[in-house]
Design a protein around this motif. Structure first.
Motif, short mmCIF file in Angstrom:
data_model
loop_
_atom_site.label_atom_id
_atom_site.label_comp_id
_atom_site.label_asym_id
_atom_site.label_seq_id
_atom_site.Cartn_x
_atom_site.Cartn_y
_atom_site.Cartn_z
N MET A 1 0.82 -1.21 0.00
CA MET A 1 0.00 0.00 0.00
C MET A 1 0.86 1.26 0.00
N ALA A 2 1.87 1.26 0.85
CA ALA A 2 2.74 2.44 0.93
C ALA A 2 3.46 2.66 -0.40
N ASP A 3 3.91 1.54 -1.04
CA ASP A 3 4.62 1.66 -2.32
C ASP A 3 3.70 2.19 -3.39
N ARG A 4 2.43 1.77 -3.38
CA ARG A 4 1.47 2.25 -4.36
C ARG A 4 1.24 3.74 -4.19
N ARG A 5 1.10 4.18 -2.97
CA ARG A 5 0.87 5.61 -2.73
C ARG A 5 2.07 6.44 -3.14
N THR A 6 3.26 5.96 -2.83
CA THR A 6 4.47 6.69 -3.24
C THR A 6 4.57 6.75 -4.75
N PHE A 7 4.26 5.63 -5.40
CA PHE A 7 4.25 5.59 -6.87
C PHE A 7 3.29 6.64 -7.43
N ASN A 8 2.09 6.72 -6.85
CA ASN A 8 1.10 7.69 -7.32
C ASN A 8 1.59 9.12 -7.16
N VAL A 9 2.22 9.42 -6.03
CA VAL A 9 2.71 10.78 -5.79
C VAL A 9 3.81 11.16 -6.79
N VAL A 10 4.71 10.22 -7.06
CA VAL A 10 5.80 10.49 -8.00
C VAL A 10 5.24 10.70 -9.41
N ILE A 11 4.32 9.84 -9.84
CA ILE A 11 3.72 9.98 -11.17
C ILE A 11 2.92 11.28 -11.26
N PHE A 120 -6.34 14.20 -4.83
CA PHE A 120 -5.63 12.95 -5.08
C PHE A 120 -4.44 12.79 -4.13
N LEU A 121 -3.74 13.89 -3.87
CA LEU A 121 -2.59 13.81 -2.97
C LEU A 121 -3.03 13.48 -1.55
N VAL A 122 -4.19 14.01 -1.16
CA VAL A 122 -4.73 13.67 0.17
C VAL A 122 -5.05 12.17 0.25
N GLU A 123 -5.67 11.65 -0.81
CA GLU A 123 -6.05 10.23 -0.80
C GLU A 123 -4.84 9.31 -0.71
N ASN A 124 -3.68 9.79 -1.17
CA ASN A 124 -2.49 8.96 -1.19
C ASN A 124 -1.48 9.35 -0.11
N ASN A 133 5.36 13.64 0.95
CA ASN A 133 4.69 13.60 -0.34
C ASN A 133 4.57 14.97 -0.98
N THR A 134 4.17 15.95 -0.18
CA THR A 134 4.07 17.30 -0.73
C THR A 134 5.45 17.83 -1.12
N GLY A 135 6.47 17.43 -0.38
CA GLY A 135 7.84 17.84 -0.73
C GLY A 135 8.27 17.27 -2.06
N MET A 136 7.98 15.99 -2.30
CA MET A 136 8.34 15.37 -3.59
C MET A 136 7.58 16.04 -4.73
N PHE A 137 6.29 16.26 -4.52
CA PHE A 137 5.49 16.88 -5.57
C PHE A 137 5.99 18.30 -5.87
N SER A 319 -3.91 23.96 3.46
CA SER A 319 -2.85 24.89 3.80
C SER A 319 -1.53 24.54 3.13
N PHE A 320 -1.39 23.31 2.65
CA PHE A 320 -0.18 22.93 1.94
C PHE A 320 -0.36 22.97 0.44
N LEU A 321 -1.61 22.73 -0.03
CA LEU A 321 -1.79 22.43 -1.45
C LEU A 321 -2.46 23.51 -2.25
N SER A 322 -3.18 24.41 -1.63
CA SER A 322 -4.02 25.33 -2.39
C SER A 322 -3.20 26.14 -3.38
N GLY A 323 -3.54 25.99 -4.66
CA GLY A 323 -2.92 26.79 -5.69
C GLY A 323 -1.47 26.52 -5.93
N GLY A 324 -0.93 25.41 -5.50
CA GLY A 324 0.49 25.11 -5.73
C GLY A 324 1.41 25.90 -4.86
N GLY A 325 0.99 26.25 -3.66
CA GLY A 325 1.80 27.12 -2.81
C GLY A 325 2.78 26.39 -1.92
#
Length: 476
Positions: A1-11, A120-124, A133-137, A319-325
């Motif tokens: 599960m963790a690997d799938r979520r990491t894969f999704n974030v990277v893609i 999607f990032l929240v779900e993963n 995850n937000t750092g990688m994105f 607070s982390f994701l809105s508008g790519g901030g």
């Protein structure tokens, strides 16, 4: 599960890297490209196109959550990517009607794309992995300002005119990048939440499935109406009213560094054969300034008054994701107060504005068929021009990170509508700025930024002082 979520974030990050390599490069050069077109039937303006995009984006944000809730984030991002690709494709064989039509469509697509990305990032992510995850994105997204602009420099350096063959090659390359990013969304795997929904739906009839989607749509619309009512209530609060000028300023400077300043550099006669290539270098340096600023001044999520650990992940994620901030909270030292960072941003921007006033001809943003005719106060210097690019990116990161921070602190329980207000005000003023950029001389555009920037900074200080005073009273 963790690997799938990491894969999704990277893609997800790779997809945005490709799409925004195309779009940010396009936004940086499109007014220059439009000016170079040898087509008597084309009467479009790059400034007007960008103004339409941000204007539509600001209003489409209000309905985007409902659309994502009905059709899902993966499908939404794929369809939005197609709209981005369509906008890029218009520049290969430009026509006025398709240029402005796709401007409207990409404004809608942008609202859907960013809303779906956050969902999607929240779900993963989990509470323990959201920062990673937000750092990688964020790291992948920021690279989008580098590669496309580097191509522009390599292709345009030494050119005084942009031939049709060069324009077609550039936008074909950008179109390929955008399509690759869009197709990458198809590789995303279903999250655990989606699999649970699918397992519950197995064995149901087509009629019940339709009823389920209808129920989902009704629920989404009710949630959207509730969020809109909350937005209207927050708009009446003192904090939002005081932060309004600062939010508006972030829109003006966004339009200036992302579309206007590069055009000014490319139109400066004194830069000679290197002027067009410098547009690409300027975009790269702005991106470096953004990265340096975010790495240096991002606050740790445990700021005083921001009780994120007591709230569920879904309530604190905007607070982390809105508008790519705020992507990747990388600086754990809370030594500086928000006011210090905003003050630094104001000083950095004012220095940049003053140097631009001295270094760039006053008619640079408005000349169309020719290069600049007005002589600036100083002999235009490439070094000063690129220094200003860096300062514009650095200052922008200072203002945006601290606006996200203070909104997350004050409106911890209503973060989604608070950030929606921020993006609405920012996008509206960015749209307005793009529309006047083709008519006002440079000095008047810079003066508007100085007045609104100074006013916004003072209002930000007032909000911070009010919050600090309230916090002191609560501690007492």
């Amino acid at each position: 599960m963790a690997d799938r979520r990491t894969f999704n974030v990277v893609i997800l990050g790779v997809g945005f890297l490709f799409i925004f390599t195309a779009f940010t490069t396009c936004g940086n050069i499109e007014q220059t490209v439009v000016k170079s077109l040898r087509n008597d039937t084309f009467s479009g303006s790059g400034y007007h196109s960008l103004g339409i995009i941000y204007g539509v984006f600001s209003f489409a944000n209000l309905l985007a959550p409902a659309v994502v809730a009905v059709i899902g984030p993966k499908t939404t991002m794929f369809l939005s990517g197609l709209l981005y690709s369509g906008y890029i494709a218009v520049f290969i064989i430009p026509s006025t009607w398709s240029f402005y039509l796709t401007s409207v469509l990409i404004g809608i697509g942008a609202a859907m794309l960013w809303t779906a990305q956050g969902h999607f990032l929240v779900e993963n992510s989990e509470a323990s992995t959201i920062n990673r995850n937000t750092g990688m994105f964020w790291a992948l997204l920021q690279c989008s300002m580098l590669f496309g602009n580097l191509y522009i420099y390599l292709d345009w350096n030494g050119r005084t005119e942009i031939p049709d063959s060069s324009r077609k090659n550039i936008f074909l390359s950008l179109l390929v990048a955008s399509i690759l990013g869009t197709l990458s969304f198809l590789v995303l795997r279903k999250s655990h939440h989606e699999e649970e929904l699918l397992s519950e739906e197995e064995g149901q009839s087509l009629l019940s499935t339709r009823a389920m989607y209808k129920h989902r749509a009704n629920t989404a619309m009710q949630d959207a109406k509730s969020e809109f009512k909350t937005m209207l209530q927050l708009l009446k609060t003192k904090t939002i009213l005081l932060l309004g000028p600062c939010m508006a300023y972030s829109g003006l400077e966004l339009s200036f560094y992302s579309g206007v300043y590069g055009t000014c550099i490319g139109a400066t006669t004194q830069f000679g054969d290197s002027a067009k290539g410098l547009i690409g270098i300027s975009g790269i340096v702005v991106g470096i300034g953004e990265i340096v600023g975010k790495l240096t001044f991002l606050y740790r999520s445990s700021l005083r008054g921001l009780r994120v650990t007591r709230r569920p992940l879904r309530s604190r994620i905007p607070s982390f994701l809105s508008g790519g901030g705020l992507f990747g909270l990388l600086c754990k030292n809370n030594r500086f107060r928000r006011t210090s960072v905003v003050f630094l941003g104001m000083v950095v921007h004012f220095v940049a504005i003053y140097l631009i006033f001295l270094n760039i001809p006053d008619d640079a943003p408005v000349v169309f068929n020719t290069t600049t005719q007005i002589q600036p106060f100083l002999a235009p210097s490439v070094s000063i021009a690129l220094l200003c690019s860096f300062l514009l990116g650095l200052g922008d990161s200072c203002f945006n990170t601290q606006l996200y921070s203070v909104l997350g602190c004050v409106y911890a329980e209503h973060s989604t509508p608070a950030f929606a207000i921020f993006k609405f005000i920012q996008s509206v003023f960015a749209a307005v700025a793009f529309f006047y950029s083709g008519y006002l001389l440079l000095k008047w555009q810079l003066l508007l930024m100085v007045v609104l920037g100074f006013t916004g900074t003072l209002c930000f200080f007032t909000v911070e002082r009010t919050q600090s005073f309230s916090g002191d009273l609560q501690e007492y």
